[in-house]
Enzyme design. Structure first.
Site, mmCIF file in Angstrom:
data_model
loop_
_atom_site.group_PDB
_atom_site.id
_atom_site.type_symbol
_atom_site.label_atom_id
_atom_site.label_comp_id
_atom_site.label_asym_id
_atom_site.label_seq_id
_atom_site.Cartn_x
_atom_site.Cartn_y
_atom_site.Cartn_z
ATOM 1 N N GLU A 44 32.037 31.662 41.467
ATOM 2 C CA GLU A 44 33.441 31.911 41.146
ATOM 3 C C GLU A 44 34.347 31.176 42.141
ATOM 4 O O GLU A 44 34.120 31.193 43.351
ATOM 5 C CB GLU A 44 33.692 33.417 41.218
ATOM 6 N N LYS A 113 38.881 34.798 33.306
ATOM 7 C CA LYS A 113 38.396 36.133 33.662
ATOM 8 C C LYS A 113 39.273 37.208 33.033
ATOM 9 O O LYS A 113 40.489 37.209 33.201
ATOM 10 C CB LYS A 113 38.376 36.269 35.179
ATOM 11 N N CYS A 147 32.009 37.354 37.257
ATOM 12 C CA CYS A 147 31.855 38.435 38.224
ATOM 13 C C CYS A 147 32.056 39.828 37.617
ATOM 14 O O CYS A 147 31.200 40.314 36.882
ATOM 15 C CB CYS A 147 32.795 38.199 39.404
#
Length: 265
Positions: A44, A113, A147
């Protein structure tokens, strides 16, 4: 269909130094290609670093910006696809994003995200609103998330129902949540019958302590590759034949009863 050898680049790179991180990626891509890898996955926000404070807005780039073009050159030169995390600028909005570039240099998919973790991310980024982003790569249907996204079972199940074979998860997973890398990710792979490439940052960075432990988890819940706590390049195979056999024998998706689940949403 042959297996896709997948390299996981566990590294925190250099904070706010895009040029240094591109150089590190170039070197790692060369090592990955030498093993026969057809794909390398970075963590990330690998392009810029994670704990960069106000530099997020300054270093954010368009999905087709100069760094995307530089990474396309790396992909072509080494003959493998590249997945990297970066801050994406789109007008006034900045997203925590990940992009897949093919071995021919083509931009194949870009994901933003959807579940932002903690005050830093919630203040620095706009959340994405497209939960399932996929592309075709070497005969596999590849999906992406970042994540914290993988910690929501609904997200991964949506990918399973959409036919994702390999889920790529660049991450910045920190102490004391290492159980996510150690236990949760292999379970996600098993319960959804897909491969998960979970690729973490490592070491201290600002107020954060990243735990490493990147892994390529198979549909049997076993790790095909597992990194330790330091900077490391590990390689594992995504085997379509094993995946097909596992899906034929595992009843989870077949035995679902969606009519019972309306209260979940």
């Amino acid at each position: 269909m042959p297996a896709l050898r997948t390299a996981l680049l566990q590294s925190s790179g250099s904070l706010s130094d895009v040029a240094a991180n591109l150089k590190a990626l170039d070197e790692a891509a060369g090592r990955a290609a030498a093993t026969g890898a057809g794909l390398i996955v970075c963590p990330e926000l690998f392009l810029t670093g994670y704990a960069i404070g106000d530099d997020v807005a300054k270093l954010a780039e368009a999905a087709d910006g100069p760094s995307a073009r530089a990474i396309a050159d790396i992909a072509v030169r080494h003959g493998l696809a590249v997945v990297y995390g970066y801050p994406e600028r789109d007008g006034d909005a900045v997203y925590n994003a990940v992009q897949l570039i093919g071995s021919d240099g083509a931009r194949l998919a870009n994901y933003r995200k959807t579940h932002l973790f903690g005050c830093f991310e919630q203040e620095a980024f706009t959340p994405g609103d497209q939960p399932v982003v996929q592309a075709e790569l070497n005969g596999l249907r590849v999906g992406m998330m970042i994540c914290y996204d993988v910690e929501f079972p609904e997200n991964v199940r949506a990918h399973a129902l959409a036919g994702t074979d390999l889920l790529l998860v660049p991450t910045a997973q920190m102490h004391p949540f290492q159980f996510v890398a150690e236990s949760l990710v292999p379970v996600r792979a098993f319960e959804n019958q897909l491969y998960v490439a979970y690729v973490n940052r490592t070491g201290p960075e600002g107020e954060f302590e990243f735990v490493g432990l990147s892994c390529l988890a198979g549909p049997d819940g076993a790790a095909r590759a597992r990194a330790g706590r330091g900077t490391e390049l590990v390689v594992g195979d995504v085997d379509p034949e094993f995946l097909a056999a596992s899906r034929a024998n595992n009843p989870y998706l077949r035995d679902r009863r969606p009519g019972l689940y309306a209260s979940l949403v």
